[in-house]
Write a protein that holds these residues in place. Sequence first.
Motif, PDB file in Angstrom:
ATOM      1  N   ILE A  50     -64.766 -52.888  19.834  1.00 33.95           N
ATOM      2  CA  ILE A  50     -65.223 -53.414  21.130  1.00 33.95           C
ATOM      3  C   ILE A  50     -66.403 -52.540  21.540  1.00 33.95           C
ATOM      4  O   ILE A  50     -66.237 -51.373  21.907  1.00 33.95           O
ATOM      5  CB  ILE A  50     -64.091 -53.386  22.191  1.00 33.95           C
ATOM      6  CG1 ILE A  50     -62.875 -54.197  21.684  1.00 33.95           C
ATOM      7  CG2 ILE A  50     -64.600 -53.936  23.527  1.00 33.95           C
ATOM      8  CD1 ILE A  50     -61.665 -54.198  22.626  1.00 33.95           C
ATOM      9  N   MET A  51     -67.572 -53.123  21.399  1.00 31.17           N
ATOM     10  CA  MET A  51     -68.819 -52.357  21.598  1.00 31.17           C
ATOM     11  C   MET A  51     -69.122 -52.348  23.090  1.00 31.17           C
ATOM     12  O   MET A  51     -69.795 -53.241  23.597  1.00 31.17           O
ATOM     13  CB  MET A  51     -69.946 -53.046  20.820  1.00 31.17           C
ATOM     14  CG  MET A  51     -69.583 -53.366  19.373  1.00 31.17           C
ATOM     15  SD  MET A  51     -70.933 -54.114  18.443  1.00 31.17           S
ATOM     16  CE  MET A  51     -71.021 -55.756  19.143  1.00 31.17           C
ATOM     17  N   ASP A  52     -68.630 -51.350  23.800  1.00 29.78           N
ATOM     18  CA  ASP A  52     -68.730 -51.370  25.266  1.00 29.78           C
ATOM     19  C   ASP A  52     -69.560 -50.186  25.770  1.00 29.78           C
ATOM     20  O   ASP A  52     -69.613 -49.135  25.132  1.00 29.78           O
ATOM     21  CB  ASP A  52     -67.304 -51.332  25.855  1.00 29.78           C
ATOM     22  CG  ASP A  52     -67.267 -51.812  27.300  1.00 29.78           C
ATOM     23  OD1 ASP A  52     -68.266 -52.376  27.772  1.00 29.78           O
ATOM     24  OD2 ASP A  52     -66.229 -51.611  27.947  1.00 29.78           O
ATOM     25  N   GLY A  53     -70.167 -50.381  26.938  1.00 26.79           N
ATOM     26  CA  GLY A  53     -70.878 -49.288  27.598  1.00 26.79           C
ATOM     27  C   GLY A  53     -72.403 -49.393  27.550  1.00 26.79           C
ATOM     28  O   GLY A  53     -73.100 -48.459  27.943  1.00 26.79           O
ATOM     29  N   ASN A  54     -72.927 -50.521  27.107  1.00 26.62           N
ATOM     30  CA  ASN A  54     -74.391 -50.682  27.064  1.00 26.62           C
ATOM     31  C   ASN A  54     -74.999 -50.584  28.465  1.00 26.62           C
ATOM     32  O   ASN A  54     -76.037 -49.952  28.669  1.00 26.62           O
ATOM     33  CB  ASN A  54     -74.769 -52.055  26.499  1.00 26.62           C
ATOM     34  CG  ASN A  54     -74.428 -52.194  25.039  1.00 26.62           C
ATOM     35  OD1 ASN A  54     -74.078 -51.214  24.393  1.00 26.62           O
ATOM     36  ND2 ASN A  54     -74.538 -53.404  24.511  1.00 26.62           N
ATOM     37  N   ARG A 220     -62.645 -48.759  20.628  1.00 33.99           N
ATOM     38  CA  ARG A 220     -63.392 -49.215  21.797  1.00 33.99           C
ATOM     39  C   ARG A 220     -64.203 -48.038  22.320  1.00 33.99           C
ATOM     40  O   ARG A 220     -63.651 -46.953  22.545  1.00 33.99           O
ATOM     41  CB  ARG A 220     -62.477 -49.755  22.895  1.00 33.99           C
ATOM     42  CG  ARG A 220     -63.278 -50.262  24.110  1.00 33.99           C
ATOM     43  CD  ARG A 220     -62.483 -51.089  25.084  1.00 33.99           C
ATOM     44  NE  ARG A 220     -63.368 -51.676  26.095  1.00 33.99           N
ATOM     45  CZ  ARG A 220     -63.118 -52.781  26.774  1.00 33.99           C
ATOM     46  NH1 ARG A 220     -62.012 -53.440  26.553  1.00 33.99           N
ATOM     47  NH2 ARG A 220     -63.974 -53.246  27.674  1.00 33.99           N
ATOM     48  N   THR A 221     -65.472 -48.254  22.539  1.00 32.92           N
ATOM     49  CA  THR A 221     -66.318 -47.191  23.088  1.00 32.92           C
ATOM     50  C   THR A 221     -66.348 -47.308  24.614  1.00 32.92           C
ATOM     51  O   THR A 221     -65.833 -48.267  25.187  1.00 32.92           O
ATOM     52  CB  THR A 221     -67.753 -47.279  22.530  1.00 32.92           C
ATOM     53  OG1 THR A 221     -68.291 -48.565  22.866  1.00 32.92           O
ATOM     54  CG2 THR A 221     -67.780 -47.073  21.026  1.00 32.92           C
ATOM     55  N   SER A 222     -66.930 -46.317  25.242  1.00 33.34           N
ATOM     56  CA  SER A 222     -67.203 -46.240  26.688  1.00 33.34           C
ATOM     57  C   SER A 222     -66.035 -45.728  27.515  1.00 33.34           C
ATOM     58  O   SER A 222     -66.148 -45.614  28.726  1.00 33.34           O
ATOM     59  CB  SER A 222     -67.678 -47.584  27.267  1.00 33.34           C
ATOM     60  OG  SER A 222     -66.581 -48.385  27.673  1.00 33.34           O
ATOM     61  N   PHE A 242     -59.945 -44.775  21.348  1.00 31.19           N
ATOM     62  CA  PHE A 242     -60.883 -44.979  22.444  1.00 31.19           C
ATOM     63  C   PHE A 242     -61.875 -43.829  22.450  1.00 31.19           C
ATOM     64  O   PHE A 242     -61.494 -42.679  22.681  1.00 31.19           O
ATOM     65  CB  PHE A 242     -60.124 -45.070  23.770  1.00 31.19           C
ATOM     66  CG  PHE A 242     -59.144 -46.218  23.784  1.00 31.19           C
ATOM     67  CD1 PHE A 242     -59.589 -47.526  23.906  1.00 31.19           C
ATOM     68  CD2 PHE A 242     -57.776 -45.989  23.644  1.00 31.19           C
ATOM     69  CE1 PHE A 242     -58.682 -48.586  23.896  1.00 31.19           C
ATOM     70  CE2 PHE A 242     -56.871 -47.041  23.638  1.00 31.19           C
ATOM     71  CZ  PHE A 242     -57.326 -48.349  23.763  1.00 31.19           C
ATOM     72  N   ASP A 243     -63.126 -44.137  22.154  1.00 30.40           N
ATOM     73  CA  ASP A 243     -64.162 -43.105  22.128  1.00 30.40           C
ATOM     74  C   ASP A 243     -64.895 -43.157  23.468  1.00 30.40           C
ATOM     75  O   ASP A 243     -65.365 -44.221  23.874  1.00 30.40           O
ATOM     76  CB  ASP A 243     -65.127 -43.397  20.964  1.00 30.40           C
ATOM     77  CG  ASP A 243     -66.104 -42.249  20.747  1.00 30.40           C
ATOM     78  OD1 ASP A 243     -66.488 -41.600  21.743  1.00 30.40           O
ATOM     79  OD2 ASP A 243     -66.478 -42.009  19.593  1.00 30.40           O
ATOM     80  N   PRO A 244     -64.987 -42.007  24.181  1.00 34.30           N
ATOM     81  CA  PRO A 244     -65.607 -42.049  25.509  1.00 34.30           C
ATOM     82  C   PRO A 244     -67.118 -42.327  25.498  1.00 34.30           C
ATOM     83  O   PRO A 244     -67.699 -42.657  26.532  1.00 34.30           O
ATOM     84  CB  PRO A 244     -65.335 -40.635  26.077  1.00 34.30           C
ATOM     85  CG  PRO A 244     -65.002 -39.787  24.899  1.00 34.30           C
ATOM     86  CD  PRO A 244     -64.429 -40.692  23.855  1.00 34.30           C
ATOM     87  N   ILE A 245     -67.721 -42.241  24.349  1.00 34.15           N
ATOM     88  CA  ILE A 245     -69.181 -42.409  24.288  1.00 34.15           C
ATOM     89  C   ILE A 245     -69.569 -43.882  24.489  1.00 34.15           C
ATOM     90  O   ILE A 245     -68.804 -44.778  24.145  1.00 34.15           O
ATOM     91  CB  ILE A 245     -69.695 -41.882  22.925  1.00 34.15           C
ATOM     92  CG1 ILE A 245     -71.128 -41.393  23.068  1.00 34.15           C
ATOM     93  CG2 ILE A 245     -69.601 -42.922  21.827  1.00 34.15           C
ATOM     94  CD1 ILE A 245     -71.520 -40.444  21.988  1.00 34.15           C
TER      95      ILE A 245
END
Length: 282
Positions: A50-54, A220-222, A242-245
């Motif tokens: 889940i490519m999140d945080g853009n 999942r990022t962000s 879950f990666d915070p970046i």
Amino acid sequence: MFFEKLSKLLNSAFHRTPQYITVSVAEAQSVSQPAAALPPSRLPRHVAIIMDGNGRWANARGLPRSAGHAAGTEALRDIIRASDDWGIEALSLYAFSTENWARSKEEVSALMSLLLKYFNSEIDELDEKNVHITILGDVDGLPEPQREAVVNAMARTKDNTGLKLNIALNYGGRAELVRAAQRLAEQVKSGQIDPEDIDDMLFEQQLYTRESPDVDLLIRTSGEQRLSNFLPWQTTYAEFIFDPINWPEFNRARYMKCLREYADRDRRFGGVKTDASGEVSP
Ligand code: IPE
Ligand code: IPE
Ligand code: MG
């Protein structure tokens, strides 16, 4: 044509055999991890992201959200290549959800333009690398140019035998399950099957992901810790990281870090862990 076929064949014969993979010292240092090899048996077969945080990445830099999405496509390129290099069997990427239509007209249109640009610029290389593209989601609900680009990409790569690249576009997990139920009901109605024939395998055949194994690892990022309607059936036994970046800063070194963490997890599938001698360990 002949050389293209030969190159694909060689690709699948040698390149796709999972290798012991290592990270370079520089990459490893960037995530403060010692370089270490991962045995192929500890690699996930199917990774979903889940490519999140853009948007947050762009906000933090005083840029429009669309700039975050553009930066995100660079990370996307890197992660697809890494998955191919490392012999991952299937990679599913959440690019646009059925809920994302709720965003502003400008943002949706920026995302759709990027999508078209991405397919046009990458399709040759992906096909050359023997990548098999599947779109997860309702392609008929996409604007016509985007629909055409993704349908062509699927048709062009349908016989490719390398990385299964699943791109979720106009995708919703519940909608996918409802669609599967409707299709099975149709088959019962027309007398093709009996209700009692319906089992996990038959159900899975109606899902967009029917060509891929279950998801082993979901990233999942962000920092958000939710599924947001992504692959509910397929992630039933997945490991979650879950990666915070934010997504534009995700790269192959961080990806490797996730793969290492996955390799250290103990997956029991409801059973009990046994060691090599068959003894039950604590
Ligand atoms: C993910 O980034 C990309 C898409 C949903 C298309 P977001 O746009 O959701 O970024 P945030 O969550 O607002 O930071
Ligand atoms: C999920 O992210 C969808 C994609 C990454 C394409 P969202 O940013 O849309 O999800 P929510 O709104 O935080 O749950
Ligand atoms: Mg988001």
